[in-house]
Design an enzyme around this catalytic site. Structure first.
Site, PDB file in Angstrom:
ATOM      1  N   ARG A  88       0.476   1.370  15.304  1.00  9.17           N
ATOM      2  CA  ARG A  88       0.890   0.086  15.850  1.00  9.17           C
ATOM      3  C   ARG A  88       2.307   0.197  16.397  1.00  9.17           C
ATOM      4  O   ARG A  88       3.196   0.724  15.742  1.00  9.17           O
ATOM      5  CB  ARG A  88       0.827  -0.984  14.761  1.00  9.17           C
ATOM      6  N   TYR A 222      -4.568   3.137  21.096  1.00  8.22           N
ATOM      7  CA  TYR A 222      -4.663   3.134  19.638  1.00  8.22           C
ATOM      8  C   TYR A 222      -5.259   1.794  19.159  1.00  8.22           C
ATOM      9  O   TYR A 222      -4.789   0.714  19.566  1.00  8.22           O
ATOM     10  CB  TYR A 222      -3.288   3.374  18.991  1.00  8.22           C
ATOM     11  N   SER A 272      -0.619  -1.135   4.991  1.00  9.96           N
ATOM     12  CA  SER A 272      -1.560  -0.026   5.154  1.00  9.96           C
ATOM     13  C   SER A 272      -1.020   1.247   4.514  1.00  9.96           C
ATOM     14  O   SER A 272       0.188   1.458   4.461  1.00  9.96           O
ATOM     15  CB  SER A 272      -1.903   0.204   6.619  1.00  9.96           C
ATOM     16  N   SER A 274      -1.289   2.064   1.317  1.00  9.43           N
ATOM     17  CA  SER A 274      -0.694   1.852   0.003  1.00  9.43           C
ATOM     18  C   SER A 274      -1.772   1.618  -1.050  1.00  9.43           C
ATOM     19  O   SER A 274      -1.540   0.943  -2.039  1.00  9.43           O
ATOM     20  CB  SER A 274       0.254   0.650   0.053  1.00  9.43           C
ATOM     21  N   LYS A 276      -4.915   0.326  -0.366  1.00 10.18           N
ATOM     22  CA  LYS A 276      -5.790  -0.817  -0.100  1.00 10.18           C
ATOM     23  C   LYS A 276      -7.263  -0.402  -0.014  1.00 10.18           C
ATOM     24  O   LYS A 276      -8.119  -0.963  -0.698  1.00 10.18           O
ATOM     25  CB  LYS A 276      -5.336  -1.461   1.218  1.00 10.18           C
ATOM     26  N   SER A 278      -8.709   2.404  -0.936  1.00 10.78           N
ATOM     27  CA  SER A 278      -9.266   3.037  -2.142  1.00 10.78           C
ATOM     28  C   SER A 278      -9.542   1.989  -3.219  1.00 10.78           C
ATOM     29  O   SER A 278     -10.484   2.128  -3.994  1.00 10.78           O
ATOM     30  CB  SER A 278      -8.348   4.145  -2.643  1.00 10.78           C
ATOM     31  N   ASP A 289     -10.002  -4.956   5.228  1.00 12.63           N
ATOM     32  CA  ASP A 289      -8.719  -5.158   5.906  1.00 12.63           C
ATOM     33  C   ASP A 289      -8.315  -6.615   6.091  1.00 12.63           C
ATOM     34  O   ASP A 289      -7.148  -6.933   5.965  1.00 12.63           O
ATOM     35  CB  ASP A 289      -8.765  -4.467   7.280  1.00 12.63           C
ATOM     36  N   ALA A 386      -4.797   9.139  11.519  1.00 13.82           N
ATOM     37  CA  ALA A 386      -6.126   9.340  12.100  1.00 13.82           C
ATOM     38  C   ALA A 386      -7.124   8.422  11.384  1.00 13.82           C
ATOM     39  O   ALA A 386      -6.952   8.126  10.204  1.00 13.82           O
ATOM     40  CB  ALA A 386      -6.554  10.796  11.951  1.00 13.82           C
ATOM     41  N   ARG A 418       4.116  -0.095  -1.978  1.00 14.72           N
ATOM     42  CA  ARG A 418       4.658   1.204  -2.399  1.00 14.72           C
ATOM     43  C   ARG A 418       6.040   0.970  -2.956  1.00 14.72           C
ATOM     44  O   ARG A 418       6.947   0.622  -2.208  1.00 14.72           O
ATOM     45  CB  ARG A 418       4.825   2.120  -1.192  1.00 14.72           C
TER      46      ARG A 418
END
Ligand code: SPV
Ligand code: MN
Length: 607
Positions: A88, A222, A272, A274, A276, A278, A289, A386, A418
């Site tokens: 971003r 992107y 993102s 941190s 989320k 998992s 998301d 990626a 984090r």
């Protein structure tokens, strides 16, 4: 507006697409599209109805145009973004506001100036190309949550991604006709290089026009910058949510399995990278998301506006993330972006759990081990940001309620960041206001590769939503506070921190501990465990965690670990409060109660 209507542009649009547009009886849609066509001057127009044939056409063209390359497994393709377009782009993104209004923490731009600049960039940008038009619903169709959107793009990759990630809703536009209110997204990838990457990154601009609910995105590919319905729509829906009194959040939405077969729904906001995704994968997946939360008959209910996952791939391996790994390893529609493509049509990414290949193709072109960039830094096989793009339906842990028009009842909201040295790994707030203020609105996190810039710096990131805020932060927080008051039984608010370290810099928790935290939160929601009261909120009792470590992980949990992890770090916590107070004291709209709650917490820490 140029004054030209769709019928004047019929030779460009073509009969088939023209008839498809005419079937939607919405004059605002027609004049919007006539305007875009006049400005961008595409050679032709493809209007998608979302039928299997239309979706096939987009898939095929994505490959024919070279924007995607087919891989060995059926349905898999790969797309490469420019090395300068891998995340971003905050500096190129702005919220357009009339009269050069400013908002704290938000990159704003005068609306007239922004639109003027954009018009110059858009002028003729689609010459020689096909313009694609797609219709979508954010959230389940025909539900109180649903928000309609139209996407215009000249990128087959972008439209392919959206067809995977969102619910297609041409039929809803037809049904609603003139009544349909919709968000508008205009994207052009601009000129491309040999690798079919956007070339004019210096002219990358992402402008969000709240007045007209329109987002413009040019000279970028992107996903976070180009896929209108994802983070670009989030800016528009946050604004709508403010006006209508609901929440549009950067949150996953999952069901957590509890004792006796019960399922309890949680949302979770994390910056993102941190933890989320998992965390989301530990539950029954509805969304990874984004979430819309509304109060319906006194209950807080939520849906996922998306229908797919645009997920981070780095570090996904069969041991740590077996469910995602399985999705990435089986045939089926899936777009990889910015990973390493091997000669045999397989892919490799950092942390896949396999030996690193010695060569391949990545976002920088031909890659070999030891290749460096112009600053002499080694280029990794795959970019740290990626991603993979895949439908929710590919996941074996998909919750059956994922498309329920009524949404699911949310009982807990988790905020995480984090944080190496301040917060305990797991915390429950005293109540809604306390959680909104001291956990959510006070969230800080160390920056990651999901955003262009230097990773590692501690950043203020309230609700993990700061990058997407389009309204005054004080107003946003007031809306949050009000939301909880209006619910008859608001969700509990929790804070988690997976990144706490000791003096030697070693992580104090292992990756799997989050499973225990989730089990603890699930039981707290049902009032089943007691807590230890601390100055900053409620923390687990040692014995409860000890039992849950055994039950969930089959592991022992030592008192020594507990004491290290759950120590209340008084001076760090006071420093944090002071940082946060300072930030909010500079925002005139901050609700008074925020200062009261933070001061009380500070006082408790001092006692
Ligand atoms: C994130 O970085 O938070 C994402 C991906 O979910 S992006 O679309 O870039 O925002
Ligand atoms: Mn995100």
């Amino acid at each position: 507006a140029s004054g030209r209507g769709l019928s004047d542009l019929r030779s460009i649009i073509g009969d088939e697409s023209y008839n498809r547009l005419m079937a939607i009886r919405n004059s605002r849609l027609h004049s919007f599209l006539a305007w875009v066509i006049s400005v961008c001057e595409p050679a032709s127009v493809f209007v998608s109805t979302g039928s299997p044939e239309d979706n096939d056409y987009i898939r095929r063209k994505a490959i024919e145009s070279g924007e995607e390359i087919p891989l060995r497994l059926k349905g898999h393709t790969i797309h490469f973004d420019s090395p300068l377009d891998q995340a971003r782009a905050r500096d190129d993104t702005a919220i357009l506001l009339p009269n050069n209004q400013k908002l704290p923490f938000i990159r704003t731009k005068d609306r007239d100036e922004g639109i003027k600049e954009m018009l110059t960039l858009l002028k003729g940008i689609m010459r020689g190309r096909e313009m694609l038009v797609g219709f979508y619903s954010l959230g389940p169709k025909a539900s109180p949550f649903s928000i309609l959107a139209v996407q215009v793009t000249d990128s087959y990759y972008v439209m392919h991604s959206e067809n995977i990630l969102y619910r297609q809703a041409y039929d809803e536009f037809i049904r609603q006709g003139e009544e349909a209110r919709f968000l508008k997204f205009i994207h052009s990838q601009g000129e491309l290089n040999e690798m079919k990457q956007s070339k004019n990154i210096k002219q990358r601009r992402i402008f969000i026009d709240l007045t007209d609910e329109t987002v413009y995105s040019v000279n970028t590919q992107y996903g976070g910058n180009s896929i209108g319905l994802k983070k670009l729509a989030l800016r528009l829906t946050i604004k709508r949510a403010m006006e209508e009194g609901w929440l549009s959040e950067h949150m996953f939405l999952i069901g957590v399995n509890g004792p006796g077969g019960r399922v309890t729904y949680f949302t979770g906001a994390f910056p993102s990278m941190s933890g989320k995704t998992s965390t989301a994968m530990l539950g029954r997946l509805i969304g990874d998301d984004l979430a819309y939360l509304r109060i319906i008959n006194g209950e807080v209910r939520a849906v996922n506006p998306e229908a797919g996952v645009f997920g981070i791939i780095e570090g996904i391996n069969p041991v740590d993330d077996p469910l995602i790994y399985e999705v990435l390893s089986k045939p089926g529609e899936l777009i990889f972006s910015n990973v390493l493509m091997l000669e045999n049509g397989d892919v490799y990414w950092n942390g896949k759990g396999e030996p690193e290949p010695s060569s391949g193709i990545n976002y920088t072109g031909k890659w070999w081990r030891g290749k460096v960039d112009d600053k002499g830094n080694p280029i990794p096989p795959s970019h740290p940001n990626a991603r993979f793009t895949v439908s929710l339906k590919a996941f074996s842990n998909l919750d059956p309620a994922y498309d329920d028009p009524k949404g699911v009842v949310v009982k807990g909201i988790i905020f995480g960041g984090r944080d190496s040295d301040t917060l305990v790994p797991l915390l429950e707030s005293f109540n809604w206001e306390h959680g909104v203020v001291t956990i959510a609105a006070s969230l800080e996190s160390e920056r990651t590769a999901a955003v262009i810039g230097k990773a590692g710096e501690r950043e203020f990131n309230p609700m993990a939503n700061l990058d997407f805020l389009s309204v005054d932060l004080g107003v946003y927080i007031s809306n949050y506070l009000r939301f909880g008051k209006e619910a008859s039984n608001p969700p509990k608010i929790f804070g988690v921190n997976y990144f706490l370290r000791d003096e030697q810099g070693r992580f104090l928790n292992s990756k799997e501990d989050k499973k225990v935290w989730l089990a603890w939160m699930e039981r707290r929601v049902h009032g089943e465990l007691d807590v230890v009261e601390t100055p900053i909120g409620l923390i687990p009792r040692y014995n409860d965690l000890k039992g849950l470590f055994r039950e969930v992980l089959g592991k022992e949990y030592s008192l020594e670990n507990y004491e290290k992890q759950f120590a209340v770090r008084v001076s760090k916590l006071i420093e944090k409060i002071d940082r946060i107070m300072k930030i909010y004291s500079e925002i005139p709209t901050t609700p008074k109660i925020l200062f009261n709650i933070l001061s009380e917490q500070r006082q408790r820490l001092l006692e």
